[in-house]
Design a protein around this motif. Sequence first.
Motif, PDB file in Angstrom:
ATOM      1  N   LEU A 478       0.807  -1.208   0.000  1.00  0.00           N
ATOM      2  CA  LEU A 478       0.000   0.000   0.000  1.00  0.00           C
ATOM      3  C   LEU A 478       0.844   1.264   0.000  1.00  0.00           C
ATOM      4  O   LEU A 478       0.317   2.358  -0.109  1.00  0.00           O
ATOM      5  CB  LEU A 478      -0.921   0.029   1.229  1.00  0.00           C
ATOM      6  N   LEU A 479       2.152   1.120   0.170  1.00  0.00           N
ATOM      7  CA  LEU A 479       3.007   2.290   0.283  1.00  0.00           C
ATOM      8  C   LEU A 479       3.552   2.690  -1.070  1.00  0.00           C
ATOM      9  O   LEU A 479       3.846   1.840  -1.909  1.00  0.00           O
ATOM     10  CB  LEU A 479       4.182   1.991   1.226  1.00  0.00           C
ATOM     11  N   PRO A 480       3.732   3.974  -1.299  1.00  0.00           N
ATOM     12  CA  PRO A 480       4.391   4.394  -2.523  1.00  0.00           C
ATOM     13  C   PRO A 480       5.853   4.007  -2.499  1.00  0.00           C
ATOM     14  O   PRO A 480       6.490   3.993  -1.445  1.00  0.00           O
ATOM     15  CB  PRO A 480       4.220   5.917  -2.504  1.00  0.00           C
ATOM     16  N   THR A 481       6.390   3.657  -3.626  1.00  0.00           N
ATOM     17  CA  THR A 481       7.780   3.249  -3.708  1.00  0.00           C
ATOM     18  C   THR A 481       8.669   4.464  -3.534  1.00  0.00           C
ATOM     19  O   THR A 481       8.580   5.422  -4.301  1.00  0.00           O
ATOM     20  CB  THR A 481       8.064   2.598  -5.070  1.00  0.00           C
ATOM     21  N   PRO A 482       9.565   4.458  -2.509  1.00  0.00           N
ATOM     22  CA  PRO A 482      10.418   5.623  -2.296  1.00  0.00           C
ATOM     23  C   PRO A 482      11.439   5.742  -3.406  1.00  0.00           C
ATOM     24  O   PRO A 482      11.797   4.765  -4.053  1.00  0.00           O
ATOM     25  CB  PRO A 482      11.078   5.331  -0.946  1.00  0.00           C
ATOM     26  N   PRO A 483      11.933   6.927  -3.651  1.00  0.00           N
ATOM     27  CA  PRO A 483      12.932   7.114  -4.688  1.00  0.00           C
ATOM     28  C   PRO A 483      14.207   6.356  -4.367  1.00  0.00           C
ATOM     29  O   PRO A 483      14.531   6.103  -3.204  1.00  0.00           O
ATOM     30  CB  PRO A 483      13.162   8.629  -4.690  1.00  0.00           C
ATOM     31  N   VAL A 500       2.894  12.771  -6.952  1.00  0.00           N
ATOM     32  CA  VAL A 500       1.959  12.102  -7.858  1.00  0.00           C
ATOM     33  C   VAL A 500       2.012  10.596  -7.662  1.00  0.00           C
ATOM     34  O   VAL A 500       0.976   9.919  -7.519  1.00  0.00           O
ATOM     35  CB  VAL A 500       2.281  12.484  -9.318  1.00  0.00           C
ATOM     36  N   ASN A 501       3.222  10.024  -7.645  1.00  0.00           N
ATOM     37  CA  ASN A 501       3.353   8.568  -7.470  1.00  0.00           C
ATOM     38  C   ASN A 501       2.834   8.118  -6.118  1.00  0.00           C
ATOM     39  O   ASN A 501       2.236   7.043  -5.991  1.00  0.00           O
ATOM     40  CB  ASN A 501       4.816   8.161  -7.636  1.00  0.00           C
ATOM     41  N   SER A 502       3.054   8.950  -5.102  1.00  0.00           N
ATOM     42  CA  SER A 502       2.616   8.563  -3.757  1.00  0.00           C
ATOM     43  C   SER A 502       1.101   8.444  -3.681  1.00  0.00           C
ATOM     44  O   SER A 502       0.563   7.467  -3.139  1.00  0.00           O
ATOM     45  CB  SER A 502       3.105   9.590  -2.730  1.00  0.00           C
ATOM     46  N   PHE A 503       0.394   9.423  -4.227  1.00  0.00           N
ATOM     47  CA  PHE A 503      -1.064   9.369  -4.170  1.00  0.00           C
ATOM     48  C   PHE A 503      -1.630   8.288  -5.079  1.00  0.00           C
ATOM     49  O   PHE A 503      -2.616   7.629  -4.734  1.00  0.00           O
ATOM     50  CB  PHE A 503      -1.650  10.736  -4.533  1.00  0.00           C
ATOM     51  N   PRO A 610       2.579  27.537   0.964  1.00  0.00           N
ATOM     52  CA  PRO A 610       3.507  26.430   1.256  1.00  0.00           C
ATOM     53  C   PRO A 610       3.071  25.550   2.418  1.00  0.00           C
ATOM     54  O   PRO A 610       3.334  24.345   2.413  1.00  0.00           O
ATOM     55  CB  PRO A 610       4.825  27.154   1.557  1.00  0.00           C
ATOM     56  N   LEU A 611       2.410  26.118   3.421  1.00  0.00           N
ATOM     57  CA  LEU A 611       1.958  25.292   4.546  1.00  0.00           C
ATOM     58  C   LEU A 611       0.844  24.342   4.125  1.00  0.00           C
ATOM     59  O   LEU A 611       0.797  23.186   4.577  1.00  0.00           O
ATOM     60  CB  LEU A 611       1.483  26.186   5.689  1.00  0.00           C
ATOM     61  N   LEU A 612      -0.051  24.797   3.267  1.00  0.00           N
ATOM     62  CA  LEU A 612      -1.111  23.912   2.783  1.00  0.00           C
ATOM     63  C   LEU A 612      -0.531  22.792   1.931  1.00  0.00           C
ATOM     64  O   LEU A 612      -0.953  21.634   2.038  1.00  0.00           O
ATOM     65  CB  LEU A 612      -2.137  24.720   1.982  1.00  0.00           C
ATOM     66  N   HIS A 613       0.428  23.118   1.088  1.00  0.00           N
ATOM     67  CA  HIS A 613       1.039  22.071   0.263  1.00  0.00           C
ATOM     68  C   HIS A 613       1.833  21.091   1.110  1.00  0.00           C
ATOM     69  O   HIS A 613       1.832  19.891   0.841  1.00  0.00           O
ATOM     70  CB  HIS A 613       1.949  22.717  -0.778  1.00  0.00           C
ATOM     71  N   GLU A 614       2.496  21.607   2.139  1.00  0.00           N
ATOM     72  CA  GLU A 614       3.274  20.719   2.999  1.00  0.00           C
ATOM     73  C   GLU A 614       2.365  19.767   3.779  1.00  0.00           C
ATOM     74  O   GLU A 614       2.633  18.568   3.864  1.00  0.00           O
ATOM     75  CB  GLU A 614       4.118  21.553   3.967  1.00  0.00           C
ATOM     76  N   TYR A 615       1.294  20.293   4.328  1.00  0.00           N
ATOM     77  CA  TYR A 615       0.438  19.476   5.196  1.00  0.00           C
ATOM     78  C   TYR A 615      -0.508  18.583   4.400  1.00  0.00           C
ATOM     79  O   TYR A 615      -0.833  17.471   4.844  1.00  0.00           O
ATOM     80  CB  TYR A 615      -0.378  20.400   6.112  1.00  0.00           C
ATOM     81  N   LEU A 616      -0.932  19.041   3.230  1.00  0.00           N
ATOM     82  CA  LEU A 616      -1.948  18.296   2.482  1.00  0.00           C
ATOM     83  C   LEU A 616      -1.390  17.491   1.315  1.00  0.00           C
ATOM     84  O   LEU A 616      -1.986  16.482   0.929  1.00  0.00           O
ATOM     85  CB  LEU A 616      -3.021  19.260   1.954  1.00  0.00           C
ATOM     86  N   LEU A 617      -0.279  17.917   0.739  1.00  0.00           N
ATOM     87  CA  LEU A 617       0.207  17.266  -0.477  1.00  0.00           C
ATOM     88  C   LEU A 617       1.553  16.570  -0.320  1.00  0.00           C
ATOM     89  O   LEU A 617       1.988  15.893  -1.257  1.00  0.00           O
ATOM     90  CB  LEU A 617       0.313  18.294  -1.615  1.00  0.00           C
ATOM     91  N   ASP A 618       2.220  16.728   0.801  1.00  0.00           N
ATOM     92  CA  ASP A 618       3.555  16.129   0.978  1.00  0.00           C
ATOM     93  C   ASP A 618       3.443  14.809   1.730  1.00  0.00           C
ATOM     94  O   ASP A 618       3.145  14.785   2.918  1.00  0.00           O
ATOM     95  CB  ASP A 618       4.447  17.098   1.749  1.00  0.00           C
ATOM     96  N   PRO A 619       3.703  13.680   1.065  1.00  0.00           N
ATOM     97  CA  PRO A 619       3.608  12.387   1.757  1.00  0.00           C
ATOM     98  C   PRO A 619       4.814  12.075   2.622  1.00  0.00           C
ATOM     99  O   PRO A 619       4.786  11.118   3.393  1.00  0.00           O
ATOM    100  CB  PRO A 619       3.507  11.375   0.606  1.00  0.00           C
TER     101      PRO A 619
END
Length: 703
Positions: A478-483, A500-503, A610-619
């Motif tokens: 279930l986890l995205p493949t880390p780089p 993108v890959n994470s979601f 940046p705070l919204l992107h960090e909290y909502l979009l950064d896995p």
Amino acid sequence: MEAFSKLGTLLMNALETRQPTVDLLQSFVDNWKSITNYYIVTTDDQRPVKQTDIPWHLRQMLDILVYEEKQQGAEETGVCLEYLLQHKLLETLCTLGKAQFPPGMVQQVLLFFWKLLSQMSRPLLHLVNVYRPVQKLIGLCGLPGSDTEKEEAQFLLVVCSCVKQEPSLLRSVLEPVDQTAAAARPRPSASPANHTSETSPQSSQSQCSAVQPESALLSALFQLTRSQRSSVCLKAFESLLLLACLQGELQSLQLQLAVLLAGRLQELHLLLPLECLEAGQLQSWPATPWSSQFSRCGADLSTEAPAQGHMTRFFSWFDFLDHLMTEAPEVFALQLAQCVHQAWLLDVVLSQLQDTCEQVLLLSTTVLCAVVRLVRSSCFLDQLIHFLLKTPPTAELLLERCNHISDQISLVSLSLLDELLQKPHEDVVQVLVLRHLDSRSYLDGHAHLDGHAHLDRHTESPYDSDGLEEDPFFSDSLLPTPPSSSSAPPLPLLGSADAVNSFLCLVPVQVRSAQLLQEGGYESYIHDAHSLVTQCQSLSASWEWPVTPPPLPASSTAEGEGEEGDREEFSEGPLLRVLLDRLGRVLEQPYELNLQLTAVLSRLSAFSHPLLHEYLLDPYIHLSPCCRSLFSVLVRLMADLVQRIQQVPNLTDKLVKARRHLLGLDQSTGTEHLTLLRGIIVLEEFCKELAAIAFVTLPLEQQ
């Protein structure tokens, strides 16, 4: 001889026309004496005025005045006009009109005043022998049972037009003169008939009832706005617009006007039959321009349902106030907005939001949702934002209702938040979300000693937390493949490919059904995501948001356990808390509610902060203990999903059938596990939408 006689007659006529002054004055006086002589010789006091010669004589007098002015020029005062003023003919006419003798005389007087003020090029309203009778005549307008509404509306409109051209005349026109007529006129007030709540807006009613004698003009105009004749209403609305647009004249009048306008909105809201309205129809109510009600034909009005008529009148008046606040001077617009805040929002809407009846809660929130969507004036929007987000009872109630036991109330509350996020007002995002993220205390300070949110993300799993390790349904699949370790060094900001890959990798393969119907991947959302991000960027362009997140506080990055007690504890805030809680229950919530929930989260993610992107979009952010982010909630939700699907036989076929039904390709659908299946589909599409938003937004930040 006959020829010479005719020639002599022509010469005499020519000589007479060279001295029009004497003839005009004599004719003017003769017409006036014919009017006064009627009262001397008549014995029939019931004969209507239209059956007498009075209307004809008044028309003759007016024609003489207009003709004389054209002959004399604007700078000179004609002898007929001087006779009118010196002998106070207008005062006498006003007295005759008030006495209604003969019957219908007031109609003829109103017509005479209207034509006199509108047809004469020279301003007359500043003359004492003109504005005194005008004041008295205003006192005769807007009385109950009047059958001269048309003439009253014409007269008041021309008075307001004269005042608009010369604002200094306003004080003279509004001087109180007739206490009796003012007392006879009904006072505009809000009557809480048909109101299901037991509230009594006393503060606003006390203001509206304190109508001073000098506001006879306003009272008459407001009475005419209730007329059944659309032409009369239109002229009354236009008169109010003219008065509202006056620059800095007579502040007491503007205050009374603002109170009366707000009181009318309160009255129309209280007349809404909440027990008969439909929330869906009310929420999607179209924009109703205030002038559109005057162009509707009688057939439409006769077939209109009573509830529909109440809504039309309410939203028409709302649009009129919104238009006033947009066009009027800033001082009056602010004054009107504050009166609306007090008389409508605080005295009526707040009490309905605190009502225990779910129907009242649902429809009052729905009205707010429609109002927020339709409002255009910045002053009006400021007051709505202040009421919804900064008034202590309302803010808590609104966010609590997003998690209400009634799915309908939760849905309309989320819709209201969605509408608020689409408004060009910085306080919405700041109050609801950003002020709770400013400290960045959701980050694990020991994992960010260098101040970057992505340190060691290539060597340490972003899911290392005790809760996730103990979850038996949490697996590496279930986890995205880390780089890979050979990739470029970590950047201060997350790259779009990683997000993108994470979601996309979040959704287990066995529950993906979009490709089975040949639907696109996240690429199909990129166009919509770009439109959403562009819209959010246009809203926030003037808000001066930072480009990078603020640095972490020193206490959060200090080493040693002695410093841990100084760290600020993270609070998600009520909005993020209810959104993430609701997101964790997607698999057991109605489909429509899930759509609205994900729409709010997507819109928040699309804002360029940046705070919204960090909290909502950064896995890959390292979360502090007991903290969560949008991605971590989705991870746990997928683990729960894996557990639930074990109980669903023929999962793939049922998912395809449920998706076809949602697309309108299949009219029949099974009822078994329907909520779960729709929840799975929503999750799949939501992850693709988040991936598309990350693809559109994150590269812009790197630039």
